[in-house]
Design a protein around this motif. Structure first.
Motif, PDB file in Angstrom:
ATOM      1  N   ASP A  98     -19.593  -7.105   4.845  1.00 24.52           N
ATOM      2  CA  ASP A  98     -18.837  -7.494   5.882  1.00 24.52           C
ATOM      3  C   ASP A  98     -18.017  -8.471   5.536  1.00 24.52           C
ATOM      4  OD1 ASP A  98     -20.044  -5.578   7.509  1.00 24.52           O
ATOM      5  OD2 ASP A  98     -21.453  -7.254   8.332  1.00 24.52           O
ATOM      6  N   ASP A  99     -18.410  -9.648   4.720  1.00 26.93           N
ATOM      7  CA  ASP A  99     -17.673 -11.030   4.167  1.00 26.93           C
ATOM      8  C   ASP A  99     -16.238 -10.249   3.410  1.00 26.93           C
ATOM      9  OD1 ASP A  99     -19.391 -12.697   5.420  1.00 26.93           O
ATOM     10  OD2 ASP A  99     -20.278 -13.318   3.528  1.00 26.93           O
ATOM     11  N   LEU A 100     -16.832  -9.490   2.517  1.00 30.80           N
ATOM     12  CA  LEU A 100     -15.632  -8.825   1.583  1.00 30.80           C
ATOM     13  C   LEU A 100     -14.581  -7.992   2.650  1.00 30.80           C
ATOM     14  CD1 LEU A 100     -17.684  -7.603  -1.449  1.00 30.80           C
ATOM     15  CD2 LEU A 100     -16.116  -9.509  -1.472  1.00 30.80           C
ATOM     16  N   LEU A 101     -15.053  -7.492   3.566  1.00 29.96           N
ATOM     17  CA  LEU A 101     -14.276  -6.689   4.309  1.00 29.96           C
ATOM     18  C   LEU A 101     -13.312  -7.807   5.090  1.00 29.96           C
ATOM     19  CD1 LEU A 101     -13.198  -3.700   5.445  1.00 29.96           C
ATOM     20  CD2 LEU A 101     -15.077  -4.395   7.383  1.00 29.96           C
ATOM     21  N   VAL A 102     -13.840  -8.570   5.555  1.00 32.95           N
ATOM     22  CA  VAL A 102     -12.800  -9.759   6.199  1.00 32.95           C
ATOM     23  C   VAL A 102     -12.116 -10.399   5.330  1.00 32.95           C
ATOM     24  CG1 VAL A 102     -13.019 -11.986   7.591  1.00 32.95           C
ATOM     25  CG2 VAL A 102     -14.619 -10.216   8.345  1.00 32.95           C
ATOM     26  N   TYR A 103     -12.433 -10.616   4.331  1.00 33.45           N
ATOM     27  CA  TYR A 103     -11.542 -11.246   3.191  1.00 33.45           C
ATOM     28  C   TYR A 103     -10.271 -10.389   2.742  1.00 33.45           C
ATOM     29  CZ  TYR A 103      -9.933 -13.415  -0.928  1.00 33.45           C
ATOM     30  OH  TYR A 103      -9.101 -13.996  -2.038  1.00 33.45           O
ATOM     31  N   LEU A 104     -10.650  -9.195   2.716  1.00 41.96           N
ATOM     32  CA  LEU A 104      -9.591  -8.086   2.093  1.00 41.96           C
ATOM     33  C   LEU A 104      -8.520  -7.949   3.594  1.00 41.96           C
ATOM     34  CD1 LEU A 104     -11.672  -5.410   0.301  1.00 41.96           C
ATOM     35  CD2 LEU A 104      -9.977  -7.063  -0.702  1.00 41.96           C
ATOM     36  N   VAL A 105      -9.004  -7.885   4.704  1.00 43.17           N
ATOM     37  CA  VAL A 105      -8.268  -7.700   5.857  1.00 43.17           C
ATOM     38  C   VAL A 105      -7.208  -8.826   5.982  1.00 43.17           C
ATOM     39  CG1 VAL A 105      -8.086  -7.483   8.319  1.00 43.17           C
ATOM     40  CG2 VAL A 105      -9.766  -5.883   7.141  1.00 43.17           C
ATOM     41  N   ARG A 106      -8.207 -10.007   5.845  1.00 40.38           N
ATOM     42  CA  ARG A 106      -6.943 -11.372   6.097  1.00 40.38           C
ATOM     43  C   ARG A 106      -6.135 -11.487   5.024  1.00 40.38           C
ATOM     44  NH1 ARG A 106     -11.719 -15.720   6.915  1.00 40.38           N
ATOM     45  NH2 ARG A 106     -12.077 -15.376   8.947  1.00 40.38           N
ATOM     46  N   HIS A 107      -6.326 -10.808   3.852  1.00 45.21           N
ATOM     47  CA  HIS A 107      -5.195 -10.738   2.742  1.00 45.21           C
ATOM     48  C   HIS A 107      -4.429  -9.525   2.687  1.00 45.21           C
ATOM     49  CE1 HIS A 107      -7.940 -14.193   1.328  1.00 45.21           C
ATOM     50  NE2 HIS A 107      -6.689 -14.556   0.822  1.00 45.21           N
ATOM     51  N   GLY A 108      -4.216  -8.921   3.734  1.00 40.36           N
ATOM     52  CA  GLY A 108      -3.274  -7.968   3.942  1.00 40.36           C
ATOM     53  C   GLY A 108      -3.684  -6.263   3.700  1.00 40.36           C
ATOM     54  N   VAL A 109      -4.974  -6.273   3.492  1.00 35.00           N
ATOM     55  CA  VAL A 109      -5.429  -4.736   3.200  1.00 35.00           C
ATOM     56  C   VAL A 109      -5.914  -4.208   4.577  1.00 35.00           C
ATOM     57  CG1 VAL A 109      -7.000  -3.231   2.047  1.00 35.00           C
ATOM     58  CG2 VAL A 109      -6.192  -5.567   1.041  1.00 35.00           C
ATOM     59  N   GLU A 110      -5.255  -2.810   4.859  1.00 33.32           N
ATOM     60  CA  GLU A 110      -5.637  -2.439   5.917  1.00 33.32           C
ATOM     61  C   GLU A 110      -7.058  -2.114   6.069  1.00 33.32           C
ATOM     62  OE1 GLU A 110      -5.347   2.016   7.840  1.00 33.32           O
ATOM     63  OE2 GLU A 110      -3.836   1.615   6.463  1.00 33.32           O
ATOM     64  N   ARG A 111      -7.712  -2.375   7.438  1.00 33.09           N
ATOM     65  CA  ARG A 111      -9.187  -2.395   7.470  1.00 33.09           C
ATOM     66  C   ARG A 111      -9.978  -1.068   7.043  1.00 33.09           C
ATOM     67  NH1 ARG A 111     -13.012  -5.227  10.106  1.00 33.09           N
ATOM     68  NH2 ARG A 111     -14.840  -4.069  10.822  1.00 33.09           N
ATOM     69  N   ALA A 112      -9.297   0.230   7.551  1.00 37.22           N
ATOM     70  CA  ALA A 112      -9.887   1.467   7.121  1.00 37.22           C
ATOM     71  C   ALA A 112      -9.853   1.688   5.542  1.00 37.22           C
ATOM     72  CB  ALA A 112      -9.213   2.511   7.890  1.00 37.22           C
ATOM     73  N   LEU A 113      -8.629   1.341   5.279  1.00 35.49           N
ATOM     74  CA  LEU A 113      -8.637   1.362   3.612  1.00 35.49           C
ATOM     75  C   LEU A 113      -9.575   0.324   2.868  1.00 35.49           C
ATOM     76  CD1 LEU A 113      -7.211   2.322   0.990  1.00 35.49           C
ATOM     77  CD2 LEU A 113      -5.435   0.601   1.284  1.00 35.49           C
ATOM     78  N   ALA A 114      -9.761  -0.957   3.291  1.00 29.11           N
ATOM     79  CA  ALA A 114     -10.475  -1.981   2.844  1.00 29.11           C
ATOM     80  C   ALA A 114     -12.148  -1.388   2.737  1.00 29.11           C
ATOM     81  CB  ALA A 114     -10.506  -2.975   3.342  1.00 29.11           C
ATOM     82  N   ARG A 115     -12.333  -0.837   3.777  1.00 25.26           N
ATOM     83  CA  ARG A 115     -13.668  -0.391   4.170  1.00 25.26           C
ATOM     84  C   ARG A 115     -14.021   0.984   3.318  1.00 25.26           C
ATOM     85  NH1 ARG A 115     -18.038  -0.680   7.621  1.00 25.26           N
ATOM     86  NH2 ARG A 115     -18.748   1.364   8.369  1.00 25.26           N
ATOM     87  N   ARG A 116     -13.118   1.835   3.227  1.00 25.29           N
ATOM     88  CA  ARG A 116     -13.199   2.956   2.240  1.00 25.29           C
ATOM     89  C   ARG A 116     -13.401   2.796   1.033  1.00 25.29           C
ATOM     90  NH1 ARG A 116      -9.252   5.889   4.240  1.00 25.29           N
ATOM     91  NH2 ARG A 116      -7.843   5.256   2.906  1.00 25.29           N
ATOM     92  N   GLU A 117     -12.807   1.754   0.389  1.00 22.85           N
ATOM     93  CA  GLU A 117     -12.716   1.471  -0.952  1.00 22.85           C
ATOM     94  C   GLU A 117     -13.904   0.553  -1.266  1.00 22.85           C
ATOM     95  OE1 GLU A 117     -10.728   2.503  -3.542  1.00 22.85           O
ATOM     96  OE2 GLU A 117     -10.145   3.767  -1.889  1.00 22.85           O
TER      97      GLU A 117
END
Length: 146
Positions: A98-117
């Motif tokens: 969850d922390d990594l997901l929030v971090y990636l989204v805050r830095h411009g990665v689309e949530r669905a893509l960040a979650r999938r990766e």
């Protein structure tokens, strides 16, 4: 945010609680699904935007209810054992995810893509997208600040 239309990945490794759950018969049309594999392969997602999975706490532990549509359109239900790790380690891993997901989204990665990766990496696979993203961040952090 649209979800992935093919939910096969959601059903990977789900195990029916007991063999006596199959064959599963549709009460509307009488079609029989002989095995868990038949159930997952021959039924359809209820809607493309939902997984059909519902977490349930039972007296015997956590379960996953799997709702799928018979070929006739009637909704069927199978209870499966949860594959989630409910140990302290599993809880820490989910918090990290969850922390990594929030971090990636805050830095411009689309949530669905960040979650999938992230799910890909958590499953032991490589993520070229995350590796490239990390390399870009690493280069930026080494540049002198002005």
């Amino acid at each position: 945010m649209p979800m992935i239309a093919n939910h096969d990945a959601w059903f990977a490794n789900l195990q029916a609680l007991a063999d006596d759950r199959f064959p599963k018969r549709c009460r509307s049309c009488g079609r029989e699904y002989a095995s868990e594999a038949d159930y997952f392969q021959q039924t359809q997602a209820i809607r493309p935007d939902i997984t059909g999975l519902k977490a349930v706490d039972d007296d015997e532990g956590p379960l996953v209810e799997v709702f799928r549509n018979c070929v006739c359109g009637s909704t069927l239900l199978v209870n499966c054992a949860s594959r989630r790790d409910h140990s302290a380690y599993g809880d820490r891993q989910r918090l990290l995810f969850d922390d990594l997901l929030v971090y990636l989204v805050r830095h411009g990665v689309e949530r669905a893509l960040a979650r999938r990766e992230l799910r890909r990496v958590a499953g032991g696979e490589r993520s070229e997208m995350l590796e490239a993203w990390y390399a870009q961040i690493a280069v930026q952090s080494k540049q002198p600040k002005r």
